[in-house]
Design a protein around this motif. Structure first.
Motif, PDB file in Angstrom:
ATOM      1  N   LEU A   1       0.831  -1.206   0.000  1.00  0.00           N
ATOM      2  CA  LEU A   1       0.000   0.000   0.000  1.00  0.00           C
ATOM      3  C   LEU A   1       0.868   1.260   0.000  1.00  0.00           C
ATOM      4  CD1 LEU A   1      -2.705  -0.965   2.665  1.00  0.00           C
ATOM      5  CD2 LEU A   1      -2.914  -1.077   0.189  1.00  0.00           C
ATOM      6  N   THR A   2       0.537   2.202  -0.854  1.00  0.00           N
ATOM      7  CA  THR A   2       1.175   3.512  -0.864  1.00  0.00           C
ATOM      8  C   THR A   2       0.085   4.580  -0.881  1.00  0.00           C
ATOM      9  OG1 THR A   2       1.271   3.654  -3.281  1.00  0.00           O
ATOM     10  CG2 THR A   2       3.151   2.624  -2.154  1.00  0.00           C
ATOM     11  N   VAL A   3       0.406   5.747  -0.371  1.00  0.00           N
ATOM     12  CA  VAL A   3      -0.581   6.830  -0.348  1.00  0.00           C
ATOM     13  C   VAL A   3      -1.014   7.183  -1.761  1.00  0.00           C
ATOM     14  CG1 VAL A   3      -0.940   9.261   0.237  1.00  0.00           C
ATOM     15  CG2 VAL A   3       0.255   7.767   1.832  1.00  0.00           C
TER      16      VAL A   3
ATOM     17  N   VAL B   1      -3.235   4.257  -3.265  1.00  0.00           N
ATOM     18  CA  VAL B   1      -4.567   4.240  -2.651  1.00  0.00           C
ATOM     19  C   VAL B   1      -5.386   5.429  -3.134  1.00  0.00           C
ATOM     20  CG1 VAL B   1      -5.825   4.426  -0.473  1.00  0.00           C
ATOM     21  CG2 VAL B   1      -3.833   2.914  -0.637  1.00  0.00           C
ATOM     22  N   GLU B   2      -4.761   6.589  -3.218  1.00  0.00           N
ATOM     23  CA  GLU B   2      -5.474   7.783  -3.668  1.00  0.00           C
ATOM     24  C   GLU B   2      -5.983   7.621  -5.095  1.00  0.00           C
ATOM     25  OE1 GLU B   2      -4.885  12.622  -3.704  1.00  0.00           O
ATOM     26  OE2 GLU B   2      -3.120  11.333  -3.781  1.00  0.00           O
TER      27      GLU B   2
ATOM     28  N   SER C   1      -0.092  -0.071   8.950  1.00  0.00           N
ATOM     29  CA  SER C   1      -0.145   0.489   7.599  1.00  0.00           C
ATOM     30  C   SER C   1      -1.538   0.419   6.968  1.00  0.00           C
ATOM     31  CB  SER C   1       0.869  -0.230   6.699  1.00  0.00           C
ATOM     32  OG  SER C   1       0.769   0.215   5.374  1.00  0.00           O
TER      33      SER C   1
ATOM     34  N   ARG D   1      -3.902   2.863   8.672  1.00  0.00           N
ATOM     35  CA  ARG D   1      -3.539   4.258   8.406  1.00  0.00           C
ATOM     36  C   ARG D   1      -3.910   4.678   6.989  1.00  0.00           C
ATOM     37  NH1 ARG D   1       1.542   4.658   8.198  1.00  0.00           N
ATOM     38  NH2 ARG D   1       2.283   2.652   8.944  1.00  0.00           N
ATOM     39  N   HIS D   2      -3.692   3.789   6.022  1.00  0.00           N
ATOM     40  CA  HIS D   2      -4.068   4.116   4.648  1.00  0.00           C
ATOM     41  C   HIS D   2      -5.594   4.175   4.494  1.00  0.00           C
ATOM     42  CE1 HIS D   2       0.132   3.041   3.639  1.00  0.00           C
ATOM     43  NE2 HIS D   2      -0.056   3.862   2.620  1.00  0.00           N
TER      44      HIS D   2
ATOM     45  N   TYR E   1      -6.852   7.574   6.158  1.00  0.00           N
ATOM     46  CA  TYR E   1      -6.240   8.829   5.722  1.00  0.00           C
ATOM     47  C   TYR E   1      -7.170   9.655   4.823  1.00  0.00           C
ATOM     48  CZ  TYR E   1      -2.916  12.137   3.757  1.00  0.00           C
ATOM     49  OH  TYR E   1      -2.285  13.292   3.361  1.00  0.00           O
TER      50      TYR E   1
END
Length: 363
Positions: free
Chosen positions: A190-192, A195-196, A219, A222-223, A226
């Motif tokens: 997962l990366t910001v 996910v965005e 993680s 949090r993702h 966010y």
């Protein structure tokens, strides 16, 4: 006889060579495509004597004159104001992101996310529910879709398939879809940014995107929290569960994107109390609704009573809400959906039923 090259002449040639190399390395070839931007010539560069200034100058020109694609929409989740204020023309509009989360594990997040998502779909809201528990997929079992998973969330993030290929339609309602988590990858996938991008595509097609978060503040959780517009904090009526929920409330209040932006409404947080047993509450063996509200300082969106039907539905791959009003837990989930949508619903199943004379003495 060739003239002798002076030191000044060598320096001049050297400066022109450096300028030419800087020009070739920093300016892309497609900047010279006959566009209206003025050509960059060596005399223009020669006007800057300092090599450091030349480099900064060239970089600024490349940045300002480089080609830009005007017809490619940005693959980012739009500003929260687009869902708080509706389509005001400034930010556009998109679907809402609802995170179902908790601090403690085993409180019924996935059970609640499945019933909540299906309940929203049955109310005519186009809904997608996403499993964020990478490596420990369970949402597909609660929805009875475990045999239909071909592609998952991480496949989409890594570009191994299109988002539409990974979405699974629910058989009970054509308004509900699910995006499963991966069982073979870890949460580092997962990366910001990833996910965005996925949430941007989902909110463009769905009214509500429900995120089934793993427990805690690692993680995956949090993702999930966010980008949330709304957060439903699930807790049991016990002190340890409430303490962990309080930690998550603070985390969402300070670490979500809305908190970072600071120019929009904060994440709307509500409590969902599960496994509530009014008989134990009357015997002072469990926290009451008032106790939990006082501890956590959030409004209660729903109270789900302790019921054997919850485990039965999980094993059958059917959300609890499908049992209808005859079942207390199903009725409580239905009430929760209506409250979330803004309707006034009195809390039910929160007082102990009177025990008859025969049951009191004969069991």
């Amino acid at each position: 006889m060739m003239p002798t090259m002076t030191m000044a002449g060598l320096c001049c040639r050297r400066n022109h060579t450096v300028q030419k190399l800087l020009l070739r390395s920093l300016v892309p070839s497609n900047s010279f495509d006959g566009s209206s931007s003025p050509p960059i010539t060596l005399p223009r560069l020669a006007s800057l004597n300092n090599a450091g200034k030349n480099k900064l100058f060239l970089r600024s020109l490349v940045t300002s004159t480089g080609p830009k694609s005007s017809n490619s929409p940005p693959l980012v989740l739009s500003h929260p104001a687009s869902v708080d204020n509706g389509n005001d023309g400034k930010y556009g509009s998109r679907g809402r992101v609802v995170c179902v989360t908790s601090g403690k594990g085993g409180v019924g997040k996935t059970t609640s996310a499945a019933s909540f998502a299906l309940g929203m779909a049955l109310q005519g809201r186009k809904t997608c529910v996403v499993d964020f528990d990478i490596g420990l997929r369970n949402l597909d079992i609660h929805l009875g879709m475990e045999r239909r998973v071909i592609f998952d969330f991480v496949n989409v993030l890594l570009g191994e398939c299109k988002l539409n290929q990974a979405l699974i339609k629910d058989k009970r309602s054509d308004q509900l879809s699910m995006l499963a988590a991966s069982q073979t990858r870890d949460k580092d996938s997962l990366t910001v940014e990833g996910v965005e991008k996925v949430l941007s595509e989902l909110t463009a097609s769905f009214d509500y995107v429900v995120l089934d978060s793993p427990a805690g503040i690692e993680s995956g959780a949090r993702h999930a929290m966010y980008f949330a517009d709304d957060a439903i904090i699930v807790t049991n009526p016990e002190l340890s569960s409430c303490r962990d929920a309080d930690k998550m409330i603070g985390f969402i209040s300070s670490r979500s994107r809305r908190a970072e932006l600071g120019d929009s409404m904060p994440v709307s947080q509500t409590l969902l109390i599960t496994r509530y047993d009014p008989t134990r509450v009357e015997a002072d063996e469990s926290l009451s609704i008032a106790d939990i509200e006082e501890l956590l300082g959030l409004p209660v969106v729903g109270v789900i009573p302790e019921a054997k039907s919850v485990l039965t539905c999980t094993n059958l791959g059917s959300p609890v809400i499908t049992l209808g009003e005859k079942d207390p837990a199903a009725g409580a989930y239905s009430d929760m959906v209506h409250r979330f949508l803004g309707e006034e619903k009195e809390l039910r199943f929160t007082t102990a039923e009177p025990v008859s004379f025969f049951k009191r003495y004969f069991g």
